[in-house]
Motif scaffolding. Structure first.
Motif, short mmCIF file in Angstrom:
data_model
loop_
_atom_site.label_atom_id
_atom_site.label_comp_id
_atom_site.label_asym_id
_atom_site.label_seq_id
_atom_site.Cartn_x
_atom_site.Cartn_y
_atom_site.Cartn_z
N HIS A 1 0.83 -1.21 0.00
CA HIS A 1 0.00 0.00 0.00
C HIS A 1 0.86 1.25 0.00
O HIS A 1 1.97 1.26 0.54
CB HIS A 1 -0.88 0.06 1.26
CG HIS A 1 -1.84 -1.06 1.41
ND1 HIS A 1 -2.98 -1.18 0.66
CD2 HIS A 1 -1.84 -2.12 2.26
CE1 HIS A 1 -3.65 -2.26 1.04
NE2 HIS A 1 -2.98 -2.85 2.00
N SER A 2 0.30 2.32 -0.53
CA SER A 2 0.92 3.62 -0.37
C SER A 2 0.78 4.06 1.08
O SER A 2 -0.27 3.85 1.72
CB SER A 2 0.23 4.65 -1.28
OG SER A 2 0.62 5.96 -0.92
N ALA A 3 1.82 4.67 1.61
CA ALA A 3 1.75 5.21 2.97
C ALA A 3 0.70 6.31 3.06
O ALA A 3 0.25 6.66 4.15
CB ALA A 3 3.11 5.75 3.39
N GLN A 4 0.28 6.84 1.90
CA GLN A 4 -0.72 7.91 1.85
C GLN A 4 -2.15 7.38 1.77
O GLN A 4 -3.09 8.15 1.61
CB GLN A 4 -0.45 8.82 0.64
CG GLN A 4 0.97 9.36 0.56
CD GLN A 4 1.37 10.10 1.82
OE1 GLN A 4 0.62 10.91 2.34
NE2 GLN A 4 2.57 9.80 2.32
N LEU A 5 -2.32 6.07 1.86
CA LEU A 5 -3.67 5.50 1.82
C LEU A 5 -4.53 6.11 2.92
O LEU A 5 -4.10 6.18 4.08
CB LEU A 5 -3.59 3.98 2.01
CG LEU A 5 -4.90 3.20 1.83
CD1 LEU A 5 -5.32 3.19 0.37
CD2 LEU A 5 -4.75 1.77 2.34
N LYS B 1 -7.10 2.08 5.53
CA LYS B 1 -6.16 1.39 6.41
C LYS B 1 -6.93 0.57 7.44
O LYS B 1 -6.55 -0.56 7.77
CB LYS B 1 -5.24 2.39 7.10
CG LYS B 1 -4.19 3.01 6.18
CD LYS B 1 -3.26 3.94 6.93
CE LYS B 1 -2.20 4.52 6.01
NZ LYS B 1 -1.28 5.45 6.72
N ASN C 1 -0.55 -6.49 5.57
CA ASN C 1 -0.45 -5.17 4.96
C ASN C 1 0.95 -4.60 5.13
O ASN C 1 1.55 -4.72 6.20
CB ASN C 1 -1.47 -4.21 5.59
CG ASN C 1 -2.90 -4.63 5.31
OD1 ASN C 1 -3.30 -4.76 4.16
ND2 ASN C 1 -3.67 -4.87 6.36
N ASN C 2 1.46 -3.96 4.10
CA ASN C 2 2.77 -3.33 4.15
C ASN C 2 2.67 -1.96 3.49
O ASN C 2 2.32 -1.86 2.31
CB ASN C 2 3.80 -4.21 3.43
CG ASN C 2 5.22 -3.70 3.62
OD1 ASN C 2 5.49 -2.90 4.51
ND2 ASN C 2 6.13 -4.16 2.79
N TYR C 3 2.96 -0.90 4.26
CA TYR C 3 2.82 0.46 3.76
C TYR C 3 4.19 1.03 3.40
O TYR C 3 5.12 0.98 4.20
CB TYR C 3 2.13 1.34 4.81
CG TYR C 3 0.70 0.90 5.06
CD1 TYR C 3 -0.33 1.37 4.27
CD2 TYR C 3 0.41 -0.04 6.05
CE1 TYR C 3 -1.64 0.95 4.47
CE2 TYR C 3 -0.89 -0.47 6.26
CZ TYR C 3 -1.91 0.03 5.46
OH TYR C 3 -3.20 -0.41 5.66
N ASP D 1 6.45 4.22 1.04
CA ASP D 1 6.40 5.50 0.35
C ASP D 1 6.29 5.24 -1.15
O ASP D 1 6.84 4.27 -1.67
CB ASP D 1 7.67 6.32 0.62
CG ASP D 1 7.74 6.77 2.07
OD1 ASP D 1 6.66 6.92 2.69
OD2 ASP D 1 8.85 6.96 2.58
#
Length: 285
Positions: free
Chosen positions: A60-64, A69, A84-86, A88
């Protein structure tokens, strides 16, 4: 925190990281639509696996947005294989292999799938026999692919294709000493330039149509036109879980434009096959 069950087969789904298709993966309508497909198609296909000895990492994007989330956190708690792995958007995937992989005689299998596709219920079972040194640095591909398009409220098209290397469940046999993700093979149509390819028999995967481009259209081959109920029965007979494809957007048939797009695909594939006749393949049951 959920206890991680390590397994020798690890999958990756680039869920909400920026890709090369010009799509804003964080756009609210896109997130809502894609989440519905993922939950009802992709995730369901892994929940139904006859062999549950695997893990999947969602990238995932860290900006999700926090709303999603929370949704994915809930799915992670409900599915022991899901993580799940966030990251950049400027980063490549962080596989964090050590946390998820339990090697079988120092061998593991790494695969990928898109967040709107699905695999048959015996997909993991098909990969498992290749957890051996003899297949180290081989790519595993299941060429038989079914493409699904929703053309009316309860009318669907299903087309079966034989694609030597496709992105649905494409896998790489790797090792503890030098772990490599399937992502290191590059674009799926070019994996044979880096690794020998093993072709597996049987149903390989389902591709759903959710947009309009030359790579996301039905081909010149015949199609099955059917209702949702008929489609579910047909796919179940082919070894898939029971999916509710009402989550797919309606993409009406466009005869003249479809013909043009299919022509582009046909020419591209002819060029591709002419340039790649010396590929090393091994076909196995």
């Amino acid at each position: 925190m959920k206890k991680i069950k390590k397994a020798p087969i690890l999958g990756h789904i680039a869920y909400s990281v920026k890709g090369s298709y010009g799509i804003n993966v964080l756009e609210p309508k896109y997130l809502a639509y894609r989440f519905n497909i993922f939950k009802n198609v992709t995730l369901k296909s892994f929940q139904a696996q006859t062999d549950q000895n695997f893990n999947i990492v969602l990238l995932h994007s860290a900006q999700l947005p926090q709303e999603y989330k929370d949704k994915f956190s809930k799915l992670e708690q409900e599915n022991i294989f899901l993580h799940n792995n966030y990251v950049d958007d400027s980063q490549r995937s962080k596989d964090e292999v050590a946390a998820f992989v339990k090697y079988a005689d120092d061998i593991a299998i790494d695969f990928t799938i898109d967040n709107d596709d699905a695999v048959p219920v015996d997909f993991i079972a098909k990969l498992k026999p290749y957890l051996q040194e003899a297949y180290l640095s081989h790519v595993l591909s299941i060429p038989k692919v079914s493409t699904i398009q929703r053309v009316k409220w309860d009318v669907f098209l299903k087309q079966d294709n034989y694609e030597i290397v496709n992105s649905i469940g494409l896998a790489l046999v790797t090792s503890r000493k030098n772990y490599k993700s399937i992502y290191t093979a590059g674009f799926h149509s070019q994996v044979h330039t880096k690794y020998p390819v093993v072709l597996l028999l049987g149903s390989g995967g389902i591709r759903t149509i959710n947009g309009r481009n030359a790579e996301n259209e039905l081909d010149f081959l015949p199609c099955l036109k059917c209702s949702g109920a008929q489609l579910r029965k047909n796919l179940k007979d082919s070894g898939y879980a029971e999916f509710d494809f009402s989550c797919l957007a309606v993409c009406p048939e466009r005869q003249w434009l479809n013909f043009l797009i299919k022509g582009i695909k046909f020419i591209w594939r002819r060029i591709f096959s002419r340039n790649n006749r010396q590929i090393f393949y091994r076909t196995v049951k």
